[in-house]
Motif scaffolding. Structure first.
Motif, mmCIF file in Angstrom:
data_model
loop_
_atom_site.group_PDB
_atom_site.id
_atom_site.type_symbol
_atom_site.label_atom_id
_atom_site.label_comp_id
_atom_site.label_asym_id
_atom_site.label_seq_id
_atom_site.Cartn_x
_atom_site.Cartn_y
_atom_site.Cartn_z
ATOM 1 N N THR A 108 -39.362 -44.745 71.500
ATOM 2 C CA THR A 108 -39.525 -44.119 70.279
ATOM 3 C C THR A 108 -40.011 -42.764 69.947
ATOM 4 N N ALA A 109 -39.977 -41.940 71.202
ATOM 5 C CA ALA A 109 -40.065 -40.932 71.198
ATOM 6 C C ALA A 109 -38.714 -40.337 70.138
ATOM 7 N N LEU A 110 -37.684 -40.612 70.870
ATOM 8 C CA LEU A 110 -36.975 -39.847 70.274
ATOM 9 C C LEU A 110 -35.692 -40.355 68.707
ATOM 10 N N ASP A 111 -35.429 -39.694 67.600
ATOM 11 C CA ASP A 111 -35.012 -40.336 66.847
ATOM 12 C C ASP A 111 -33.569 -41.454 66.716
ATOM 13 N N THR A 113 -31.141 -42.143 65.081
ATOM 14 C CA THR A 113 -30.545 -42.872 64.123
ATOM 15 C C THR A 113 -29.743 -41.200 64.378
ATOM 16 N N TYR A 158 -26.397 -42.404 71.611
ATOM 17 C CA TYR A 158 -27.891 -42.930 71.119
ATOM 18 C C TYR A 158 -28.844 -43.514 72.000
ATOM 19 N N HIS A 160 -30.835 -45.432 71.783
ATOM 20 C CA HIS A 160 -30.934 -47.559 72.050
ATOM 21 C C HIS A 160 -30.325 -47.797 73.372
ATOM 22 N N GLU B 214 -45.080 -44.256 57.155
ATOM 23 C CA GLU B 214 -44.165 -45.337 58.117
ATOM 24 C C GLU B 214 -43.640 -44.056 58.648
ATOM 25 N N TYR B 220 -41.111 -40.359 67.049
ATOM 26 C CA TYR B 220 -39.932 -39.315 67.101
ATOM 27 C C TYR B 220 -40.133 -38.429 65.658
ATOM 28 N N ARG B 237 -35.597 -33.720 58.311
ATOM 29 C CA ARG B 237 -33.943 -33.825 59.052
ATOM 30 C C ARG B 237 -34.421 -34.940 60.126
ATOM 31 N N HIS B 238 -35.192 -36.177 60.026
ATOM 32 C CA HIS B 238 -35.222 -37.015 61.097
ATOM 33 C C HIS B 238 -35.809 -38.486 60.604
ATOM 34 N N ARG B 241 -33.249 -39.970 57.155
ATOM 35 C CA ARG B 241 -31.818 -41.079 57.535
ATOM 36 C C ARG B 241 -32.737 -42.276 58.104
ATOM 37 N N ASN B 242 -33.433 -42.048 59.018
ATOM 38 C CA ASN B 242 -34.492 -43.801 59.093
ATOM 39 C C ASN B 242 -34.920 -44.608 57.891
ATOM 40 N N LEU B 245 -32.740 -46.454 55.339
ATOM 41 C CA LEU B 245 -32.692 -47.975 55.473
ATOM 42 C C LEU B 245 -33.056 -48.704 54.768
ATOM 43 N N LEU B 315 -25.349 -46.561 58.585
ATOM 44 C CA LEU B 315 -25.703 -45.651 58.674
ATOM 45 C C LEU B 315 -26.664 -46.103 59.821
ATOM 46 N N ASP B 316 -26.646 -46.967 60.192
ATOM 47 C CA ASP B 316 -27.747 -47.576 61.755
ATOM 48 C C ASP B 316 -26.368 -47.245 62.939
ATOM 49 N N PRO B 317 -26.753 -46.312 63.818
ATOM 50 C CA PRO B 317 -26.325 -47.040 65.126
ATOM 51 C C PRO B 317 -26.402 -47.796 65.391
ATOM 52 N N ARG B 318 -27.368 -48.606 65.159
ATOM 53 C CA ARG B 318 -27.943 -48.770 66.404
ATOM 54 C C ARG B 318 -27.134 -50.843 66.124
ATOM 55 N N ARG D 271 -52.638 -51.085 61.578
ATOM 56 C CA ARG D 271 -52.672 -49.615 62.488
ATOM 57 C C ARG D 271 -53.348 -48.628 61.846
#
Lengths: 313, 327, 261, 277
Positions: A108-111, A113, A158, A160, B214, B220, B237-238, B241-242, B245, B315-318, D271
């Motif tokens: 979980t430590a990498l962005d 997207t 990416y 994942h 969140e 990250y 920056r990070h 985009r997250n 969604l 938007l979401d590469p996953r 949490r």
């Protein structure tokens, strides 16, 4: 020589009413020195790690002093930054540049997207380092340095799309890309499989040796620590209860908790079927913990553990 | 690295399109069943209790209301495919002819309100999250909490009281089309749009705030800060985009409530939009108009949500990879 | 192993969705009553999936699993009572394996109160007496039965989970990485407890671990898994001292050890 | 600060509910009695909030309005929760299954997505066009329109619970699907459902007010907050306070339920609790 990091009487508390989780710990790290911090969950080792770079949440109350040496491009300047009173701007200038950090959870430590190559590369630009040949080549070089295969493809992946071990090596590349003088490793291998762990430890060890870089290495696994660091502190319930050269700590533990920890870590020495030695054999938890007031501020920079490649700084 | 099979984006989009079409069919059936197939005689409902049996019979004859409901639904749905929403039971006019001139009013109202709400909510919500342990951040949260509790039409009434009645800055009601000039058009829309978007910004700001909080707890984000980004830089920056969604999802879901709000705001400011048409039709029991307009609004919401889902793929590469290991 | 084995696993495959390769790929093995089998591998090796299928908590895509000569892989839940009464499982992380909103006592006695196991021969009928008995056996105070899991430490929670598994007097205990989520300082205690229980209750043990040193301590036989396949089997001592497979050797070398004193 | 919000929420909610209950037994004046001589009196000692255009005491009308608001809220939330939560649990437990349970779960979720496109206002308009506006129409419309968020919340929470090992352990202990849903899933998702119920209650008060403002809810002569606002509009120039009181009543009641919901969430969010450690 001025230490890179000088912590004195560090106390951290959370919540309301205040509950102190770190009860006044002191230590220092000299350039090139590898310091280990071992303890079980809740012992305060991660809080220590986060406090050093000023990354604790706003709810934490920090007292005592944490000083980081401020180097410039050519080396030490003799200036120090007091982390407990520094501004976010001052701290941000040091983080990821002279001082970096690797965390436990690679998943979980990498962005999620952003392509990983860009995540490594943006840290180069952030700290204004001009790279001959451009940052892309430096990113690939860095990914190669952490032993990732097919670095071009990985840089364009990416998070994942990578395995846990690969992600952790990307995170290590991010932490090391600006050639830090001190890297804080907070349980960097705990979430990994043993073979991935071995790879990560090898990569870290090689880097520290080649660059004569210092580390504060945090783990709950004594066996992992033994292979990486020169000196170690043992933490228990927010106190440092024992500190010294790792070989001496392992060979002749002084504190009963350390004795138990060393005994229980030698699983393979017990004969099959025989009762395993436990911490409780040596250490009674009901007795209140007394911490060391002062860990030797200048540890003797000792010879390395035999059998490890390379020499010290 | 375990091999993965990337699913082509077009296939995913096609799949979503199929779901959209199926949803429209189900929604139209739902609307039809409630409006036309509930126990009770449609012609009687339309004409009222005093209507003579002859009049009822004539209406039934004229509109084929004596046929069984599946047949009537089939006919109605077939008309929908030709953009024919049916004919009013009262006037015999095609419903579409009544809808078209009013579409512009409602679209401007809803569209502008959504844009304004986003422009207010995103910075406000992020601010409230980053500064949540300080007085100003708390104030921003409290503001959105209050905004959430205020009925939009009450706000509309108060706003017209102050800015139209007392100060006379804007007209209290009515509408002028854009073709009559930008100035008058805008002056008539300011108060309704502000009233409608105020509540919407409060709703969105709260989502943005919790999405931001969140992100602030994400590993990250901590990685980014440990790499030397400052709080706000790391967030932009990070985090953005997250966050986008989940915020985009909410915007899609909120569209339905925004339309509902528009109906009532049109009533407060006497704007000749779809809401007005709908309420007049309810008052006159003109079921075909009600049925047609409700379905139109529902399909609009379904369509926007389908577009939102499709935008995810981009938007979401996953999501571009089939069954990646990430949850 | 001249007798009919307790478990017969034959050519079992488990494939999830459209995954490129199966999680478990044609695995066959036997387990005799009273035997203690270790399964060693890394995450993704299929070791957890395999034991979950043996405990009928997951179903094979293909192949056969027979327990006491009954094919279990196709059985519906309601006909699995005989297996559930005989085979119990301990999971990796007791924070997740105990319901946070259920008292410890209720969790431990859950198998005794289930419609499938209740009134089955061999399953203790006196719930209260059995609760006190198993809590004492794992070193917990029976008076703590009314407390909730969050009031206990990680090591104690794993003891609770072990007590739950023991409650219906099973013949087989399946332990999936029972100590890897625990602090190093309490691992040995839980391992000692497991060893004692296996010996005193005469349990058949299936122990999953990534550390051969742990398996060596509790088991006689070991199967090493990689990428869904069993790459090496043998007695623990043989695999420990003279691994034949290259992957087994890598795995053994990768586990960090303290330098000898 | 979080506790303060929870306490304020509780006070406002209790105030609303108690006012509604009190109005059943006592109001300062008859909320329906037209007294032309008393019309449009400002706030004063006799009529604390003044009177409306018919000379009826505003406080009495607001008290009766609270009754309608609470009644509609209770019924609507009950409808939404009783339909949404079981379906959500079903969809959540079946989501990881294979073959037909998975199909059922998918159908439920698609249906839910469609229902999302029907806000309470549109459902009420549809029903009112056929049946005429009434309290029951409002309850049904608001209740049905609130099913989707309950379903979604219950499903998400169920998904989270179902991947826990304690659910697998329960299966291993011989507990069936239904037993697991009742013994393990329901208690563990109860907190999020409670939060959702509180927030939905606030939403339903807002919806009821909007419907009765448009005349699609409780018919004349019963006073409701929404209708009072509608009736106040012609007097906006001369007696603006007429529009202020009912709006304030709505705002405070909704604020109360929202604060209560948020407060509960903060209290229950593991949490937030564990971030201290």
């Amino acid at each position: 020589m001025t230490p890179l990091l000088q912590v004195s009487d560090l106390r951290v508390s959370f919540g309301r009413p205040r509950r102190e989780v770190l009860h006044g710990i002191s230590f220092s790290i000299a350039p090139g020195q590898r310091v280990g911090l071992i303890g079980e969950s809740g012992s305060g080792k991660s809080v220590t790690a986060l406090a050093v770079l000023g990354l604790l949440s706003e709810t934490a109350a920090v007292t005592g002093s944490i000083r980081l040496a401020v180097p410039d491009g050519d080396g030490p300047t003799g200036r120090q930054l007091e982390v407990t009173t520094a501004t976010e701007k001052q701290l941000a200038a040091l983080r990821g540049d002279a001082y970096s950090m690797i965390f436990q959870e690679p998943m979980t430590a990498l962005d999620p997207t952003m392509k990983v190559g860009r995540q490594v590369g943006e840290l180069l630009g952030l700290h204004g380092h001009r790279i001959p040949g451009g940052s892309r080549s430096r990113v690939l070089e860095m990914l190669r340095e952490v032993d990732l295969p097919e670095v071009g493809r990985i840089a364009d992946s990416y998070p994942h799309q990578l395995s846990g071990g690969q992600r952790q090596r990307v995170l290590i590349a991010m932490a090391l890309v600006n050639d830090p003088v001190l890297t804080i490793c907070d349980e960097p291998t705990t979430a990994l499989d043993v073979t991935a762990q071995a790879k990560v430890l090898q990569v870290l060890d090689r880097h520290f040796t080649q660059r004569s870089a210092a580390t504060l290495f945090i783990t709950h696994d004594l066996a992992v620590l033994a292979g990486v660091v020169d000196v170690a502190m043992v933490m228990l319930e927010g106190h440092v209860v024992e500190a010294g050269p790792i070989r001496e700590v392992l060979a002749d533990p002084w504190h009963p908790y350390t004795k138990g920890l060393v005994a229980t870590s030698r699983l393979e020495l017990a004969r099959p079927g025989e009762r395993l030695p436990t911490v409780a054999d040596h250490f009674d938890r009901s007795i209140p913990v007394q911490g060391l007031r002062e860990v030797p501020v200048s540890w003797e920079h000792r010879a390395r553990v035999p059998g490890r490649p390379g020499g010290g700084a | 690295m375990p091999p993965r099979v990337p699913l082509s984006v077009p296939l995913r989009l096609l799949q979503r399109l199929g779901v959209f079409v199926a949803s429209v069919v189900v929604a139209s059936l739902l609307v039809f069943l409630v409006a036309s197939a509930l126990p009770g005689n449609v012609a009687q409902v339309v004409l009222g209790v005093q209507a003579t049996p002859e009049a009822v019979a004539r209406l039934e004859q004229e509109f084929g209301l004596d046929r069984p409901w599946p047949v009537r639904y089939g006919a109605w749905f077939a008309g929908l495919l030709r953009f024919d929403l049916g004919r009013s039971y009262l006037t015999g006019q095609p419903v579409l002819d009544q809808v078209l001139p009013r579409l512009g009013v409602t679209s401007w109202l809803v569209g502008l309100a959504m844009v304004l709400a986003l422009l207010v909510a995103v910075p406000l919500g992020m601010w409230a999250a980053v500064r949540r342990r300080h007085a100003d951040g708390f104030l921003a949260s409290a503001l959105s909490q209050v905004g959430l509790a205020v009925p939009s039409f009450w706000l509309g009434i108060l706003a017209s009281l102050v800015f139209a009645v007392q100060l006379g800055w804007f007209p209290a009601n009515g509408y002028v089309p854009l073709s009559a000039g930008f100035g008058p058009w805008a002056r008539h829309l300011v108060l309704p749009v502000v009233a409608l978007s105020a509540v919407q910004s409060a709703v969105l700001a709260r989502y943005v705030r919790s999405a931001t909080v969140e992100v602030l707890h994400e590993d990250y984000y901590r990685t980014a800060r440990a790499g030397g980004w400052r709080t706000v830089q790391a967030l932009l920056r990070h985090g953005l985009r997250n966050m986008s969604l989940s915020v985009v999802t909410v915007v899609g879901l909120q569209l339905a409530t925004l339309l509902a709000g528009a109906i009532i705001i049109e009533s407060v400011f006497a704007l000749p939009g779809l809401g007005r048409l709908l309420l007049d039709a309810v008052a006159q029991r003109d079921l075909m108009v009600v049925q047609g307009v409700v379905l139109l609004l529902v399909v609009a919401v379904l369509a926007i949500n389908a577009l939102v889902d499709m935008s995810y793929a981009l938007l979401d590469p996953r999501l571009r990879i089939e069954r990646g290991q990430v949850r | 192993m001249s007798e009919q084995p307790l478990y017969q696993v034959r050519d079992v495959v488990r494939r999830y969705g459209h995954a490129a390769r199966p999680a478990v790929d044609h695995v066959s093995l036997d387990l005799a009553a009273g035997e203690r089998l270790g399964i060693v591998g890394e995450s993704g090796s299929g070791k957890s999936t395999l034991v979950r299928m043996m405990a009928a908590l997951d179903r094979p895509t293909a192949g056969s699993i027979r327990f006491r000569d009954t094919e279990i892989s196709g059985l519906p839940e309601r006909r699995l009572g005989f297996l559930r009464a005989s085979v119990q499982m301990v999971f990796q992380d007791p924070r997740s394996s105990l319901d946070p909103r259920m008292t410890v006592g209720a969790s431990i006695t859950e198998p005794l109160r289930s419609p499938l196991l209740r009134r089955r021969a061999g399953v203790p009928a006196d719930t209260r007496a059995r609760l006190e008995e198993v809590m004492a056996q794992v070193g917990l105070d029976p008076a703590d039965a009314r407390r909730f899991p969050h009031e206990f430490s990680g090591g104690q929670r794993q003891r609770i989970a072990i007590a739950r598994a023991l409650a219906p007097r099973p013949q087989v205990l399946v332990a999936d990485e029972p100590v890897s989520a625990l602090d190093v300082s309490v691992r040995a205690q839980v391992l000692n407890l497991l060893a004692d229980l296996v010996a005193s209750e005469g349990l058949t043990l299936v122990l999953v671990s990534h550390d051969l040193a742990v398996v060596r301590h509790l088991c006689d036989r070991v199967a090493v898994m990689s990428s869904g396949r069993v790459v090496e089997t043998g007695t623990v001592e043989q695999v420990w001292s003279a691994p034949r497979d290259a992957y087994t050797r890598t795995l053994l070398a990768a586990v960090p050890r303290l330098p000898l004193p | 600060m979080k506790r303060a919000a929870l306490v304020i929420g509780l006070v406002l909610v209790a105030g609303t509910v108690l006012t509604a209950l009190l109005s059943l037994a006592w109001t300062p004046y008859d909320p329906l009695a037209v007294v032309p001589a008393n019309r449009l009196m400002g706030p004063g000692p006799g009529h604390w909030l003044g009177t409306d255009g018919y000379g009826i005491d505003l406080l009495s009308r607001i008290m009766v309005g609270a009754r309608i608001a609470v009644l509609v809220g209770v019924v609507a939330v009950a409808i939404a929760a009783l339909v949404g939560v079981p379906l959500g649990i079903l969809a959540g437990t079946a989501a990881k299954a294979e073959r037909w349970p998975r199909l059922v779960a998918d159908v439920v979720m698609r249906g839910n997505d469609i229902l999302y496109a029907f806000p309470a206002m549109l459902l009420a308009i549809l029903l009112a066009a056929v049946l005429g506006g009434s309290t029951a129409t409002a309850m049904i419309a608001i209740g049905v329109a609130n099913i989707p968020p309950f379903l979604r919340v219950a499903r998400a929470a169920t998904l989270q619970v179902s991947v826990s090992d304690f659910v697998t352990a329960a299966r291993g202990a011989g507990i069936g699907r239904f037993g697991i849903a009742v013994r393990h899933v329901l208690p563990n998702i109860a907190p999020v459902v409670a939060v959702q119920a509180s927030l939905a209650f606030g939403m339903s008060i807002l919806s009821e007010a909007a419907l009765s403002y448009l005349g699609l809810s409780t018919p004349l002569p019963t006073p409701t907050w929404g209708r009072m606002l509608n009736e106040a509009q012609p007097y906006a120039w001369s007696d603006p306070l007429l529009a202020v009181w009912p709006g304030l009543a709505i705002g405070l009641a909704v604020l109360g339920f929202n604060l209560l919901g948020d407060g509960l969430r903060d209290l229950l969010d593991p949490r937030l609790r564990e971030s201290v450690q």
